[in-house]
Design a protein around this motif. Structure first.
Motif, PDB file in Angstrom:
ATOM      1  N   LEU A  84       0.898  -1.318   0.131  1.00 36.52           N
ATOM      2  CA  LEU A  84      -0.023  -0.014   0.066  1.00 36.52           C
ATOM      3  C   LEU A  84       0.860   1.203   0.123  1.00 36.52           C
ATOM      4  O   LEU A  84       0.541   2.318   0.060  1.00 36.52           O
ATOM      5  CB  LEU A  84      -1.010  -0.125   1.259  1.00 36.52           C
ATOM      6  CG  LEU A  84      -2.129  -1.130   1.160  1.00 36.52           C
ATOM      7  CD1 LEU A  84      -2.760  -1.036   2.294  1.00 36.52           C
ATOM      8  CD2 LEU A  84      -3.159  -0.517   0.178  1.00 36.52           C
ATOM      9  N   GLY A  85       2.009   1.072   0.153  1.00 39.24           N
ATOM     10  CA  GLY A  85       3.030   2.360   0.005  1.00 39.24           C
ATOM     11  C   GLY A  85       2.904   3.226  -0.970  1.00 39.24           C
ATOM     12  O   GLY A  85       3.052   4.398  -0.890  1.00 39.24           O
ATOM     13  N   ALA A  86       2.717   2.750  -2.434  1.00 41.25           N
ATOM     14  CA  ALA A  86       2.562   3.454  -3.473  1.00 41.25           C
ATOM     15  C   ALA A  86       1.288   4.154  -3.843  1.00 41.25           C
ATOM     16  O   ALA A  86       1.065   5.002  -4.604  1.00 41.25           O
ATOM     17  CB  ALA A  86       2.868   2.433  -4.576  1.00 41.25           C
ATOM     18  N   GLY A  87       0.349   3.732  -2.931  1.00 44.09           N
ATOM     19  CA  GLY A  87      -0.947   4.366  -2.927  1.00 44.09           C
ATOM     20  C   GLY A  87      -2.323   3.157  -2.517  1.00 44.09           C
ATOM     21  O   GLY A  87      -2.036   2.195  -2.490  1.00 44.09           O
ATOM     22  N   PRO A  88      -3.507   3.758  -2.738  1.00 42.67           N
ATOM     23  CA  PRO A  88      -4.492   2.866  -2.304  1.00 42.67           C
ATOM     24  C   PRO A  88      -4.723   1.693  -3.312  1.00 42.67           C
ATOM     25  O   PRO A  88      -4.791   1.898  -4.399  1.00 42.67           O
ATOM     26  CB  PRO A  88      -5.865   3.771  -2.155  1.00 42.67           C
ATOM     27  CG  PRO A  88      -5.125   5.276  -1.852  1.00 42.67           C
ATOM     28  CD  PRO A  88      -4.023   5.209  -2.656  1.00 42.67           C
ATOM     29  N   LEU A  89      -5.346   0.610  -2.560  1.00 42.47           N
ATOM     30  CA  LEU A  89      -5.718  -0.588  -3.377  1.00 42.47           C
ATOM     31  C   LEU A  89      -6.736  -1.125  -2.862  1.00 42.47           C
ATOM     32  O   LEU A  89      -7.080  -1.152  -1.566  1.00 42.47           O
ATOM     33  CB  LEU A  89      -4.415  -1.606  -3.525  1.00 42.47           C
ATOM     34  CG  LEU A  89      -3.186  -1.271  -4.181  1.00 42.47           C
ATOM     35  CD1 LEU A  89      -2.112  -2.233  -3.963  1.00 42.47           C
ATOM     36  CD2 LEU A  89      -3.244  -0.888  -5.564  1.00 42.47           C
ATOM     37  N   ALA A 112     -11.297   1.161  -1.362  1.00 43.43           N
ATOM     38  CA  ALA A 112      -9.912   1.088  -1.291  1.00 43.43           C
ATOM     39  C   ALA A 112      -9.240   1.277  -0.060  1.00 43.43           C
ATOM     40  O   ALA A 112      -9.912   2.286   0.918  1.00 43.43           O
ATOM     41  CB  ALA A 112      -9.529   1.968  -2.266  1.00 43.43           C
ATOM     42  N   TYR A 113      -8.126   0.650   0.191  1.00 39.90           N
ATOM     43  CA  TYR A 113      -7.456   0.960   1.544  1.00 39.90           C
ATOM     44  C   TYR A 113      -6.161   1.438   1.323  1.00 39.90           C
ATOM     45  O   TYR A 113      -5.515   1.657   0.224  1.00 39.90           O
ATOM     46  CB  TYR A 113      -7.161  -0.698   2.207  1.00 39.90           C
ATOM     47  CG  TYR A 113      -8.092  -1.616   2.447  1.00 39.90           C
ATOM     48  CD1 TYR A 113      -8.928  -1.483   3.462  1.00 39.90           C
ATOM     49  CD2 TYR A 113      -8.464  -2.471   1.267  1.00 39.90           C
ATOM     50  CE1 TYR A 113     -10.057  -2.444   3.553  1.00 39.90           C
ATOM     51  CE2 TYR A 113      -9.609  -3.532   1.488  1.00 39.90           C
ATOM     52  CZ  TYR A 113     -10.532  -3.249   2.883  1.00 39.90           C
ATOM     53  OH  TYR A 113     -11.503  -4.240   3.024  1.00 39.90           O
ATOM     54  N   SER A 114      -5.966   2.467   2.454  1.00 40.58           N
ATOM     55  CA  SER A 114      -4.686   3.288   2.344  1.00 40.58           C
ATOM     56  C   SER A 114      -4.025   3.141   3.860  1.00 40.58           C
ATOM     57  O   SER A 114      -4.557   2.707   4.874  1.00 40.58           O
ATOM     58  CB  SER A 114      -5.029   4.498   1.936  1.00 40.58           C
ATOM     59  OG  SER A 114      -5.897   5.355   2.847  1.00 40.58           O
ATOM     60  N   ALA A 145       2.380   4.096   7.402  1.00 39.32           N
ATOM     61  CA  ALA A 145       3.075   4.436   6.343  1.00 39.32           C
ATOM     62  C   ALA A 145       4.756   4.781   6.964  1.00 39.32           C
ATOM     63  O   ALA A 145       5.598   4.314   6.144  1.00 39.32           O
ATOM     64  CB  ALA A 145       2.598   5.935   5.928  1.00 39.32           C
ATOM     65  N   ASP A 158       5.770   0.340   6.053  1.00 37.60           N
ATOM     66  CA  ASP A 158       6.099   0.078   4.819  1.00 37.60           C
ATOM     67  C   ASP A 158       7.733  -0.320   4.937  1.00 37.60           C
ATOM     68  O   ASP A 158       8.541   0.576   5.169  1.00 37.60           O
ATOM     69  CB  ASP A 158       5.660   1.309   4.165  1.00 37.60           C
ATOM     70  CG  ASP A 158       6.137   1.340   2.722  1.00 37.60           C
ATOM     71  OD1 ASP A 158       6.879   0.484   2.227  1.00 37.60           O
ATOM     72  OD2 ASP A 158       5.706   2.469   1.977  1.00 37.60           O
TER      73      ASP A 158
END
Ligand SMILES: C[S@@+](CC[C@H](N)C(=O)[O-])C[C@H]1O[C@@H](n2cnc3c(N)ncnc32)[C@H](O)[C@@H]1O
Length: 336
Positions: free
Chosen positions: A34-39, A74-76, A82, A86
């Motif tokens: 998830l470090g690059a953005g929500p999924l 979506a999760y963040s 963070a 991560d």
């Protein structure tokens, strides 16, 4: 607020679920994904190689307990996840699950009743004070990131007062070695002697190499109670060590420490030190249970108790300092 409420009973009895869920998310590298953005759960399941159902349920749980946020599907990452969970963050500390939530540690909590009846650990040979305690190498390999704020704080304190001095520092029960190594990094003339069991010092030695301070880093393997410390130290570090032992052993060790110091030298003690009520602040106060479960006589000692031990060892000047961003406190004691 004081109304009877059974929810705390349910939540406490299944608190082991929190440990399991966080450990799984670290192992599956959910936070790194998830470090690059929500999924959403589908994409996360693909990224982490899991079932979609398992990932959705795990991520909802992690959202409830505060490690993720959820918007639509979506999760963040929350700010804490963070920064600390991560793997691409410089402050990553997911490795600490390898010690804090190790099977050997968690298994001991199957019989808190027995330990309470007995008044000490049910592990063989005194638990974590046994010479062959299996987890100390794992501790050294995994726990350094958690100690970083305290290591920086101690190194800054030492550097502020002694900039440019040729300091001799003994790091007793050094583990990963980061307390001594951080002083060596900040003070180019400081010489560090790292003391611990040989198998653990191999990890500290590696860390000293990585930090580029190996030329000023000497190893002193053996049992801290019997090994000759040498003498003329400006500082002796006793970080997260005294809590394993009963008062008599702490007294003996502190006397030995005092004799190894220069007349103007100081011992720097870092530990979980609860307030005198023994029930606050929470992390320091609850650490006493960790000691009940893993040692014969260890404890989370209060400042008053440490002062008594330090005074008995001949120290006359004892100061306690809170460590920012850490549940630990420092006690600095000198002869002068
Ligand atoms: C909780 S760790 C603390 C490591 C490091 N000082 C820190 O603050 O993170 C305890 C350390 O004490 C070491 N240790 C335990 N008993 C010891 C003994 N009798 N002599 C020397 N080291 C010992 C262990 O190997 C381990 O590295």
């Amino acid at each position: 607020m004081n109304e009877p409420n059974p929810v705390i009973i349910f939540e406490t009895l299944n608190a082991f679920q929190r440990t399991g869920a966080l450990k799984a998310a670290i192992e599956l590298k959910v936070f790194t994904a998830l470090g690059a953005g929500p999924l959403d759960a589908n994409s996360l399941a693909t990224a982490c190689g899991t079932s979609v159902r398992g990932m959705r349920i795990l991520c909802d749980y992690l959202t409830v307990i505060g490690f993720l946020e959820k918007a639509h599907a979506a999760y963040s990452l929350t700010p804490t996840a963070a920064v600390f969970l991560d793997q691409n963050s410089p402050h990553y500390m997911g490795s600490v699950a390898g010690f804090v939530a190790a099977d050997e540690i968690m298994d001991t909590y199957r019989d808190v009743t027995g330990a309470v009846r007995h008044g000490g650990t049910l592990l063989p040979g005194g638990g974590s004070t046994h010479v062959d305690f299996s987890l100390w190498v794992e501790f050294a390999k995994t726990m350094a990131p958690m100690m970083k704020p305290a290591a920086d704080f101690i190194a800054n304190l030492v550097a502020e007062k002694h900039a440019g001095s040729r300091l001799r520092v003994l790091d007793v029960a050094a583990g990963h070695g980061m307390f001594g190594i951080t002083i060596a990094e900040q003070m180019p003339d400081a010489e560090i002697v790292a003391q611990d069991y040989q198998r653990v010092l191999a990890v500290a030695e590696q860390n000293a190499d990585i930090a580029g301070v190996q030329d000023r880093y000497t190893l002193l393997p053996g049992d801290a109670m019997s090994v000759d410390f040498g003498s003329d130290y400006d500082f002796i570090l006793l970080t997260n060590f005294l809590h394993h032992f009963g008062v008599d052993t702490c007294n003996t060790l502190l006397k030995k420490v005092r004799f190894a110091l220069k007349p103007q030298g100081a011992v720097i003690l870092l530990d979980f030190i609860p307030n005198e009520d023994r029930v606050s602040p929470p992390t320091a106060a609850t650490f006493a249970l960790t000691m009940l479960m893993s040692t014969d006589q260890g404890d989370a000692y209060t400042f008053a108790e440490y002062k008594q031990m330090l005074t008995a060892a001949g120290f006359s000047n004892n100061q306690m300092v809170d460590v920012p961003n850490s549940p630990s406190r420092l006690v600095i004691s000198s002869n002068a």
